[in-house]
Design an enzyme around this catalytic site. Sequence first.
Site, PDB file in Angstrom:
ATOM      1  CG  ASP A 233      -2.436 -61.330  17.167  1.00 50.83           C
ATOM      2  OD1 ASP A 233      -1.269 -61.538  17.402  1.00 50.83           O
ATOM      3  OD2 ASP A 233      -3.055 -60.241  17.150  1.00 50.83           O
ATOM      4  CG  ASN A 238      -4.631 -60.793  21.133  1.00 45.18           C
ATOM      5  OD1 ASN A 238      -4.912 -59.632  20.953  1.00 45.18           O
ATOM      6  ND2 ASN A 238      -3.987 -61.171  19.838  1.00 45.18           N
ATOM      7  CG  ASP A 251      -7.839 -59.436  19.062  1.00 47.07           C
ATOM      8  OD1 ASP A 251      -8.975 -59.087  19.250  1.00 47.07           O
ATOM      9  OD2 ASP A 251      -6.980 -58.793  19.523  1.00 47.07           O
ATOM     10  CD  GLU A 253      -7.787 -58.680  13.028  1.00 46.25           C
ATOM     11  OE1 GLU A 253      -8.950 -58.149  12.843  1.00 46.25           O
ATOM     12  OE2 GLU A 253      -6.822 -57.835  13.469  1.00 46.25           O
TER      13      GLU A 253
END
Length: 363
Positions: A233, A238, A251, A253
């Site tokens: 991402d 972020n 972030d 993930e």
Amino acid sequence: MATAPRPRTSTREPEELGRRLAAWLDTRLPGAKVTNVSVPGSNGMSSETLLFDIEHPDTPLRACALRLAADPAAYSVFPTYDMPRQHRVMSLVAEHTDLPVPRVQWLEEDPEPLGAPFFVMARAEGRVPPDVMPYTYEGNWLHAATHAERAALQEASISLLARLHDQFPCGEAEFLLPKGEGSPLRRHVDAQRAYYSWVVGGLAPSPLIERAFARLKDLWPRDEGPAVLNWGDARIGNVVYDGFTPVAVLDWEMAAYAPREVDLGWTVYLHRFFQDLTVGFGQPGLPDFLRREDLERRYAELTGHTPRDMEFHTLYAALRHGIVMLRIAYRQAYFGEVEVPADPDSLILHHASLAAMVQGTYW
């Protein structure tokens, strides 16, 4: 912005989470006191974030952030939330690169304490370019900055991506490969197709997304290039900044093992998503900021790798974002916030730009 109401981001109660967190922390750090529990206003619709402080004489970790997997009963955005995977990625990035990644601490895989797995990390202080309203709109710190200040932030941000791709040892990222056959890029795209099938399972499919997948086949790179660790991402929303300097990269993930351009395409397109949205509502946005040609040129200068097949990779980014948008829209319908229209493509906020990319007329 005259759009549908902002979707709910959680079905959990912060006060209850705080009480359960205090009980859990007492098993890890007896006598510790949890204070100043809060949920940031920018909390997303996938993993959730809880901010809190620890008071205890035997820990250097005071200001904390907790990343909690999504509530599986709340129509989650993604089918799985692998918190050990995220914890491992952040630990490895901190070990192998000079990126400012928050120090990860405890990992709890048992869902019992808070209702889902989670991990605790150090909290970074600073400011983040907002998503709502987007930083391309008037009225926020980044829009109000000078051209020179935004240029400094752009330079520092593309440097994050270049350093990650160059510094992280590729072999350490192979555990992120999805199951299946073929190259890392092939597996990445196949995983996105499987995600799309999950999103529309039992619901109306999107003809536009299916056309975009077909267009990817036409644009498939002849030379996919080597795979590296992808942030996933990869966007300025972020990153926590102190002034205009990155102090925390967040972030992870969506971290992946894929060609460099998968990350770079996401960076390029996610800014364009906000810029196009802003122009569509009558504001100029930030037309000289994070431009594709500038990012590609500077990335090549920093890494020695000239980005290639970027029409494929920006289309792929817009396609992936479209699948997420479709899931979020169906989630809103699930909670009664919107009605599902006859044309499911209209649920994708950037359907016009995605269609233009499919037709080859966007850039």
